[in-house]
Write a protein that holds these residues in place. Sequence first.
Motif, mmCIF file in Angstrom:
data_model
loop_
_atom_site.group_PDB
_atom_site.id
_atom_site.type_symbol
_atom_site.label_atom_id
_atom_site.label_comp_id
_atom_site.label_asym_id
_atom_site.label_seq_id
_atom_site.Cartn_x
_atom_site.Cartn_y
_atom_site.Cartn_z
ATOM 1 N N PRO A 152 0.832 -1.208 0.000
ATOM 2 C CA PRO A 152 0.000 0.000 0.000
ATOM 3 C C PRO A 152 0.865 1.256 0.000
ATOM 4 O O PRO A 152 1.950 1.282 0.587
ATOM 5 N N ASN A 153 0.391 2.289 -0.671
ATOM 6 C CA ASN A 153 1.060 3.587 -0.640
ATOM 7 C C ASN A 153 0.000 4.672 -0.652
ATOM 8 O O ASN A 153 -1.197 4.376 -0.644
ATOM 9 N N HIS A 154 0.419 5.935 -0.658
ATOM 10 C CA HIS A 154 -0.551 7.021 -0.543
ATOM 11 C C HIS A 154 -1.475 7.110 -1.753
ATOM 12 O O HIS A 154 -2.544 7.721 -1.682
ATOM 13 N N ARG A 155 -1.100 6.484 -2.873
ATOM 14 C CA ARG A 155 -1.961 6.479 -4.053
ATOM 15 C C ARG A 155 -2.827 5.225 -4.139
ATOM 16 O O ARG A 155 -3.871 5.239 -4.777
ATOM 17 N N PHE A 156 -2.378 4.155 -3.536
ATOM 18 C CA PHE A 156 -3.075 2.869 -3.644
ATOM 19 C C PHE A 156 -3.194 2.263 -2.250
ATOM 20 O O PHE A 156 -2.449 1.379 -1.864
ATOM 21 N N ARG A 157 -4.164 2.752 -1.491
ATOM 22 C CA ARG A 157 -4.340 2.311 -0.107
ATOM 23 C C ARG A 157 -5.350 1.165 -0.038
ATOM 24 O O ARG A 157 -6.408 1.287 0.585
ATOM 25 N N TRP A 158 -5.022 0.072 -0.679
ATOM 26 C CA TRP A 158 -5.945 -1.057 -0.672
ATOM 27 C C TRP A 158 -6.143 -1.615 0.728
ATOM 28 O O TRP A 158 -7.156 -2.278 1.017
ATOM 29 N N CYS A 159 -5.195 -1.332 1.615
ATOM 30 C CA CYS A 159 -5.273 -1.865 2.978
ATOM 31 C C CYS A 159 -6.458 -1.297 3.753
ATOM 32 O O CYS A 159 -7.065 -1.994 4.575
ATOM 33 N N GLN A 160 -6.802 -0.044 3.530
ATOM 34 C CA GLN A 160 -7.882 0.582 4.298
ATOM 35 C C GLN A 160 -9.199 -0.157 4.125
ATOM 36 O O GLN A 160 -9.893 -0.458 5.094
ATOM 37 N N ASP A 161 -9.531 -0.458 2.887
ATOM 38 C CA ASP A 161 -10.802 -1.116 2.610
ATOM 39 C C ASP A 161 -10.802 -2.557 3.098
ATOM 40 O O ASP A 161 -11.753 -3.007 3.746
ATOM 41 N N LYS A 162 -9.725 -3.289 2.832
ATOM 42 C CA LYS A 162 -9.686 -4.710 3.153
ATOM 43 C C LYS A 162 -9.469 -4.987 4.635
ATOM 44 O O LYS A 162 -10.035 -5.937 5.188
ATOM 45 N N LEU A 163 -8.630 -4.176 5.284
ATOM 46 C CA LEU A 163 -8.248 -4.469 6.665
ATOM 47 C C LEU A 163 -9.109 -3.773 7.706
ATOM 48 O O LEU A 163 -9.214 -4.256 8.836
ATOM 49 N N VAL A 222 3.025 5.508 5.064
ATOM 50 C CA VAL A 222 3.913 6.573 5.523
ATOM 51 C C VAL A 222 5.330 6.277 5.049
ATOM 52 O O VAL A 222 5.727 5.121 4.909
ATOM 53 N N ARG A 223 6.091 7.326 4.805
ATOM 54 C CA ARG A 223 7.459 7.135 4.322
ATOM 55 C C ARG A 223 8.329 6.489 5.389
ATOM 56 O O ARG A 223 9.132 5.606 5.097
ATOM 57 N N GLU A 224 8.172 6.946 6.624
ATOM 58 C CA GLU A 224 8.909 6.349 7.734
ATOM 59 C C GLU A 224 7.987 6.247 8.934
ATOM 60 O O GLU A 224 7.291 7.208 9.268
ATOM 61 N N ASP A 225 7.980 5.082 9.573
ATOM 62 C CA ASP A 225 7.155 4.881 10.761
ATOM 63 C C ASP A 225 7.943 5.354 11.981
ATOM 64 O O ASP A 225 8.683 4.590 12.604
ATOM 65 N N LYS A 226 7.780 6.626 12.327
ATOM 66 C CA LYS A 226 8.533 7.193 13.444
ATOM 67 C C LYS A 226 8.106 6.592 14.774
ATOM 68 O O LYS A 226 8.919 6.449 15.690
#
Length: 371
Positions: free
Chosen positions: A114-125, A240-244
Motif C-alpha cells: 500500500p502507498n498514498h496512491r493505492f491504499r488497498w489496505c484501508q478497505d480490506k483491513l 507513511v514514508r517512515e514509521d517514526k
Amino acid sequence: MGNKINLLTARLRNLFSQFETHPIVVAYSGGKDSTFLLHHVLVLLSEMKTNPLAVVYADTLVENPVVHQHVMEFLQKVKAYCEKTGIDVRILIAQPEIRNSFWVNVIGKGYPLPNHRFRWCQDKLKIKPVKKVLAVFQEGIMLVALRSQESLARKRSLNRRLDGMELEKNGLRVFAPIFDFTEEDIWEFLTQSPTPWGEDYGRVISLYRTARGECPLIPEKNKFHSGCGMRFGCWVCTVVREDKTLRNQAIKNGALQKLYEFRNWLVNFCNNPQNRLPFRRNGQPAANNKGTLSLEAREKILEKVLELEKHTELQILRPEEILEIKKIWEDDARRFTSYYIREYTKPLILSSDGNCALATFSASSIGKGSE
C-alpha cells in the motif's frame, strides 16, 4: 477544563436519554482520544444504566504489538468494570477475512505494498471488517473520538454537522461528542484522572512517551502542551514514508527493532523492479512493468517472515493465512505457467502442529495450466 467536562457529560446524558434503550457503540483504538471518550461513556452509563454498550476495536491482524497488547488488556478491564456496575456490554473485535488479510494479499497474491496512491489496505483491513460488525445493529448511536483540532479536513467535516451527527446507511447515528476538545484538554484529563475502576492512565501515557522518544506532555503554569503527534497503527504500514512511532518504540525493544528493520527491508524489496512481474493480477500490462510480485519474491518474503517469527517470538502469520497462501500459489502456477513454473519451486508445507515450511518439489507436480 471543568466546564468542558460538564458540557460533555450533559451532551452524553441528553443523547442517552433521547435514545434510551438504543445501543451505544463506541469506536475504540487504544489511543488517547478514544480512551478519553470511552472513560466518560462508562462513568455515565454506570450511573444511568439506560443503554446497552458495544465497544468496537478494529484489529487489522498487523497492529503494533505493544499497542495491541495494551488494547486487549484494557478491554478486559472495561468488561470487568461493566459487569461490576451493571452495564450491558459487548466487546466486538473487527478483523479482516483471511482472504483479505495483509499477508494473504502481499505474500499470496503478490499485491504491491500500500502507498498514498493505492491504499488497498484501508478497505480490506479496516473498512469492510468494521462495516460487517456494525451491520448487526439495526439502530443505535455510534460515538467516535474525532476532534476538529486534529486536521483541517476533519474540522471541515465536523463543521458541516455541528452537532456531530449524521445518519449512516445501517441505521446508526454517528456523533463526535469531543469535537471541540483540544489535545491539551485530553492530556490534562488523562494525567490527572483515574480510570473508572481506579487505576491511572500511566500505560497510555507510556505508549505515547516511547512513541515520541520523550515525555508527550510539557507542563507549563498548569497548562499542558502536547509534544506528541504520534499515531498508532499497523507495524508494517508502508503508506507513511517512515514509521517514526515504531522507530522510537524499537529503541528499547528488541522485538520491535526487528519488526522495524523488516518493514524497511520489505519496502525496498517490493519496490525493486526485479521482484515484480510486467502484469497485474487481472492479466493487464502494468505501468512501468511494475505489476504483481513474482512468485520468487513472495517466497523470499515468506522466508523472511518465518525467520522474523522465530527471532521475535511473535505470531505474524496465522495457520489459516498459510493455507490460503498455499492455495493461491498453486492456483497462480496453473494460470500463469510461463512466469510461475520453474524446474524447482517451493510450495508451502503446513505440518499438523500448524508450523510452516518451504519444501522443494518438481514443477510437474502442479500440473500444466493456461497462461
